[in-house]
Every structure is written in C-alpha cells, then in structure tokens.
Scaffold this active site. Structure first.
Site, PDB file in Angstrom:
ATOM      1  N   GLU A   1     -69.405 106.430  65.168  1.00 54.88           N
ATOM      2  CA  GLU A   1     -68.219 107.145  65.641  1.00 54.88           C
ATOM      3  C   GLU A   1     -67.076 106.913  64.555  1.00 54.88           C
ATOM      4  O   GLU A   1     -66.045 107.619  64.220  1.00 54.88           O
ATOM      5  CB  GLU A   1     -67.438 106.732  66.958  1.00 54.88           C
ATOM      6  CG  GLU A   1     -68.632 107.048  68.277  1.00 54.88           C
ATOM      7  CD  GLU A   1     -69.381 105.958  68.263  1.00 54.88           C
ATOM      8  OE1 GLU A   1     -68.972 105.133  68.996  1.00 54.88           O
ATOM      9  OE2 GLU A   1     -70.504 105.988  67.964  1.00 54.88           O
TER      10      GLU A   1
ATOM     11  N   ASP B   1     -96.483 100.005  44.066  1.00 58.12           N
ATOM     12  CA  ASP B   1     -95.904 101.182  45.332  1.00 58.12           C
ATOM     13  C   ASP B   1     -95.445 102.135  44.616  1.00 58.12           C
ATOM     14  O   ASP B   1     -94.724 102.375  43.652  1.00 58.12           O
ATOM     15  CB  ASP B   1     -94.658 100.275  46.172  1.00 58.12           C
ATOM     16  CG  ASP B   1     -95.576  99.125  47.099  1.00 58.12           C
ATOM     17  OD1 ASP B   1     -96.700  98.897  47.140  1.00 58.12           O
ATOM     18  OD2 ASP B   1     -94.516  98.699  47.768  1.00 58.12           O
TER      19      ASP B   1
ATOM     20  N   ARG C   1     -89.189  92.467  50.213  1.00 56.88           N
ATOM     21  CA  ARG C   1     -90.422  92.829  49.453  1.00 56.88           C
ATOM     22  C   ARG C   1     -90.387  92.589  48.174  1.00 56.88           C
ATOM     23  O   ARG C   1     -91.327  92.458  47.578  1.00 56.88           O
ATOM     24  CB  ARG C   1     -91.003  94.377  49.700  1.00 56.88           C
ATOM     25  CG  ARG C   1     -91.301  94.457  51.193  1.00 56.88           C
ATOM     26  CD  ARG C   1     -91.318  96.243  51.496  1.00 56.88           C
ATOM     27  NE  ARG C   1     -92.336  96.591  50.381  1.00 56.88           N
ATOM     28  CZ  ARG C   1     -93.700  96.517  50.593  1.00 56.88           C
ATOM     29  NH1 ARG C   1     -94.147  95.895  51.710  1.00 56.88           N
ATOM     30  NH2 ARG C   1     -94.426  96.959  49.729  1.00 56.88           N
TER      31      ARG C   1
ATOM     32  N   PRO D   1     -72.676 106.682  57.033  1.00 58.96           N
ATOM     33  CA  PRO D   1     -73.474 107.786  56.560  1.00 58.96           C
ATOM     34  C   PRO D   1     -72.579 108.224  55.170  1.00 58.96           C
ATOM     35  O   PRO D   1     -73.388 108.993  54.537  1.00 58.96           O
ATOM     36  CB  PRO D   1     -73.232 108.600  57.613  1.00 58.96           C
ATOM     37  CG  PRO D   1     -73.066 107.796  58.806  1.00 58.96           C
ATOM     38  CD  PRO D   1     -72.179 106.689  58.292  1.00 58.96           C
TER      39      PRO D   1
HETATM   40 CL1  6GU Z   1     -76.003 103.723  57.262  1.00 61.58          CL
HETATM   41  N1  6GU Z   1     -75.241 104.837  59.445  1.00 61.58           N
HETATM   42  C1  6GU Z   1     -75.506 105.875  60.396  1.00 61.58           C
HETATM   43  N2  6GU Z   1     -74.580 105.775  61.542  1.00 61.58           N
HETATM   44  N3  6GU Z   1     -76.104 106.855  60.053  1.00 61.58           N
HETATM   45  C2  6GU Z   1     -76.988 106.793  59.220  1.00 61.58           C
HETATM   46  C3  6GU Z   1     -76.839 105.968  58.200  1.00 61.58           C
HETATM   47  C4  6GU Z   1     -76.136 104.763  58.257  1.00 61.58           C
HETATM   48  N4  6GU Z   1     -77.844 106.338  57.052  1.00 61.58           N
HETATM   49  C5  6GU Z   1     -78.384 107.399  57.484  1.00 61.58           C
HETATM   50  N5  6GU Z   1     -77.787 107.923  58.810  1.00 61.58           N
END
Ligand code: 6GU
Length: 246
Positions: A116, A169, A154, A89
């Site tokens: 986690e 696209d 793609r 994230p």
């Molecule tokens: Cl790459 N990992 C996780 N755990 N949650 C996410 C993400 C990645 N991208 C958006 N939310």
C-alpha cells in the site's frame, strides 16, 4: 556479508535461511543475517507503524519515524557508508548484474515495504537504492528481500563449492542453461540423449553449448543480444535461422 532486514513481519522469514545453501553459508560464517522488527522502533503505547494517507484514498502508509529510527539505531556510525535498499515495485528491476554489484558490499540494509505504500520521505531521504524483483504485484517486500539474499549469497566467494560454478549459471553467461539428465538412461520410454553417454567430452561440451543457444534463441532471444558469443555460436544461430525459414 552482513544483511540487516527491516520488516513488520519477521515471522515470514522463518525457515528460508535455515536450509540448503543459505544455511551452509551462515554456518561457515560467510553470511550473517539480522532480522529487525520495525515495530520495535515505533514509539507510544501502541507502537503504531502505519497511518492514513494524506489526501485521502485507500490503504495504510508506513510511517517514516520507526523506519528512520530503526536504520539509525542499527547502523550507528556506519550510517551513510552502507547501502540502504528499499524493496518497492518502483525500484530498478533486480538482475544478475545487480546481484553481482551488491555482492561486493560487506553489509546491506534491506527495508521491506508493504504494497500500500511507504512514506515518500523514506524513499527520498533514507533509501540509497530502490529495488523491485519484477513487474507483478506482491503484498510486501519480504519475499523480494529473500530473493536478494539468496541471489547475492550465492555470489560470495566460498559459498558454492566450486569457485567457478556461479559463472556457469544461465544468466551469468547470458544464456539459458542446457538441459540436464541423470539416471535412469531410459525413463518411461524417454531416453537420455546418446551424446551424454558417449564419453566424448568435446562432443558433450559442443552439444550443451548448442542446446543452451537453441533454448535461448527459442525462448529468450532478447538475451542473445548481450551474450558473449563465439564465431561457432553465431554460425549455429544462423543455422537455426535458416532451418526456421525452410
Ligand atoms: Cl520489491 N515489492 C512489492 N510489494 N511488489 C513487488 C516487488 C516489491 N517486486 C515485484 N513486485
């Protein structure tokens, strides 16, 4: 393109790469995908892949040793010459631009973190890039890895029938796509726009462009700032602004 995907849950990928465009790309030999279970690289009788966080707190943390061992075994003498992407994230947010950039590589390693956490040494000393797919919480990097594989595949020449297709696209041109219709011409009283049945190709092209501009202006005005626009496009957008005021 060759993808090496490192995960604790290889079963999650079953099916995703076995249908439609990804299936055809693999059958054509344009893409190869190797799934690697991180647990196979863990040592000890129990092959433990996670542990408690130093400093306390909740959740388990993915240990560094199995992940380093997996990447080193998989890449061998290619280590240092292939991007190692950690799905997390905290990574840079995936965009069509990043997909295009990554599609120019011949091989990519994708490490699926679990939410986690992954030991910071993996972030710092193994990953060469960190990618997220958006601002929401997922349980792990597996679905994000599927997203990257799909978007990148793609863009590989020969994967889509027509070589120009991906550039039509939405995000490639920087606009949302115009609305599409197919038969029947009237469905439950809702008719297909007359212009599409007219056979007037120039009019159809103009209508589609204006629809794309209108949709983007209504829903994603932020995209208009970076889109490539003609003078006619700008004139149409001014007309929309004027209509909104009156
Ligand atoms: Cl790459 N990992 C996780 N755990 N949650 C996410 C993400 C990645 N991208 C958006 N939310």
């Amino acid at each position: 393109m060759h993808f090496d995907i490192l995960t604790l849950f290889p079963g999650l990928f079953a099916g995703v790469f076995e249908e439609s465009i990804l299936k055809r790309a693999r059958e054509a030999g344009l893409v190869t995908i190797a799934l690697h279970n991180i647990r196979d690289y863990a040592s000890g009788r129990h092959r433990i892949t996670d542990d408690l966080p130093y400093g306390g707190g909740g959740g388990m943390i993915m240990k560094p040793e199995p992940i380093f061992a997996a990447v080193e075994a998989i890449l061998g003498d290619q280590l240092g010459r292939v991007p190692v992407i950690l799905l997390t994230p905290r990574g840079r947010t995936f965009t069509q631009q990043i997909a295009r950039e990554l599609s120019r590589q011949r091989r990519l390693v994708l490490i699926c973190g679990r939410y986690e956490g992954v030991d910071e040494r993996v972030h710092q000393y193994l990953a060469t890039d960190e990618v997220s797919i958006g601002d929401y919480v997922l349980s792990g990097g597996e679905i994000p890895a599927m997203v990257l594989v799909d978007a990148i595949t793609r863009l590989i020449p020969g994967v889509l029938g027509e070589p120009t297709a991906p550039f039509e696209d939405s995000y490639a041109e920087g606009l949302l796509e115009y609305p599409h219709y197919t038969r029947p011409p009237v469905f439950r009283g809702h008719a297909v726009p007359e212009v599409l049945l007219s056979g007037n190709h120039a009019e159809i092209v103009r209508w589609r462009r204006q629809q794309a501009l209108r949709l983007t202006w209504e829903r994603r005005p932020d995209l208009l700032e970076r889109a490539r626009l003609t003078d006619a496009d700008r004139a149409y957008l001014r007309q929309l602004e004027d209509e909104r005021k009156s």
